[in-house]
Design a protein around this motif. Structure first.
Motif: not given
Length: 243
Positions: A202-210, A213-225
């Motif tokens: 899944p794509l990173g996302y932000t959920k504002i609630d009680e 949640e913040v899930v990041s796409n990250g900064y770097g890469t794996t396997l291929l740049p």
């Protein structure tokens, strides 16, 4: 000529994917809290073998805490680059570190020596007070099968705001019983290479609630740049009490 056109298009696509993978995007969030007002966090995950650029930091003010959400390095990452990236982040503020599934591909003793050198607090199924009424807790990486939210929250008192970090957001639901204010995670890279709305993760996302949640796409890469439609991210998070 017929062969040359597809080759040109593929080359342009690869160039764009390399360009996207090397972007420096800052995503800002304001998270409502109960007890905490104006506390600023820089959150970065999944750096892997990428060099953290100084001009990224120029876009960010000094923060109260820097949280590394796992996969700061992997077997491709020279230890010199790990140290340089720590030096760069240390200019922003105090660093807190959470293990990811690739970090220990580098000799753990070397990493811990660097963490000690740069006064990094490593959280492994434990918690620490950031300031009065604000606590940070984190679990071990889920791939070790030694993670425990129970241990991570064991020292957290009642009537405080809590930030909880799990490199793998797939276990966020297990933290809900402890009612954290904010959950932070990475690991998925936003799918890294997506075909429109479709990706391996899944794509990173932000959920504002009680419980936010913040899930990041990250900064770097794996396997291929390379990335496609999953832009790299660093997060600037402001905790702000609800009025």
């Amino acid at each position: 000529m017929i062969i040359a056109i597809p080759a040109l298009l593929i080359s342009l696509l690869l160039l764009y994917m390399w360009y996207e993978a090397n972007q420096n995007n800052i995503v800002t969030h304001t998270i409502p809290t109960t007890y905490t007002n104006q506390y600023h966090i820089a959150f970065i995950s999944d750096v892997h073998a990428r060099k953290i650029h100084y001009h990224l930091l120029q876009k960010m003010r000094h923060v109260d805490a820097v949280i590394i959400g796992g996969d700061f390095c992997d077997k491709r990452t020279p230890i010199q680059l790990v140290e340089r990236n720590l030096q760069t982040l240390a200019t922003l503020g105090k660093i807190y570190y959470v293990w990811g599934n690739n970090d220990r591909e580098i000799e753990e003793a070397q990493l811990r020596a660097l963490f000690k050198k740069y006064h990094v607090t490593v959280l492994e199924n434990e918690s620490v007070m950031l300031q009065e009424k604000l606590w940070l807790c984190a679990i071990e990486d889920t791939s070790t099968r030694k993670y425990s939210f129970e241990k991570a929250f064991a020292s957290v008192p009642q009537a405080v705001d809590t930030i909880c970090v799990s490199h793998n957001p797939g276990v966020f639901n297990r933290a809900y019983v402890y009612k954290p204010t904010l959950l932070l995670g990475g690991h998925w890279h936003g799918g890294q290479i997506r075909l429109g709305p479709y990706g391996m993760r899944p794509l990173g996302y932000t959920k504002i609630d009680e419980i936010s949640e913040v899930v990041s796409n990250g900064y770097g890469t794996t396997l291929l740049p390379l990335r496609l439609f999953a832009r790299p991210e660093v997060h600037l998070i402001t905790l702000h009490a609800q009025k």
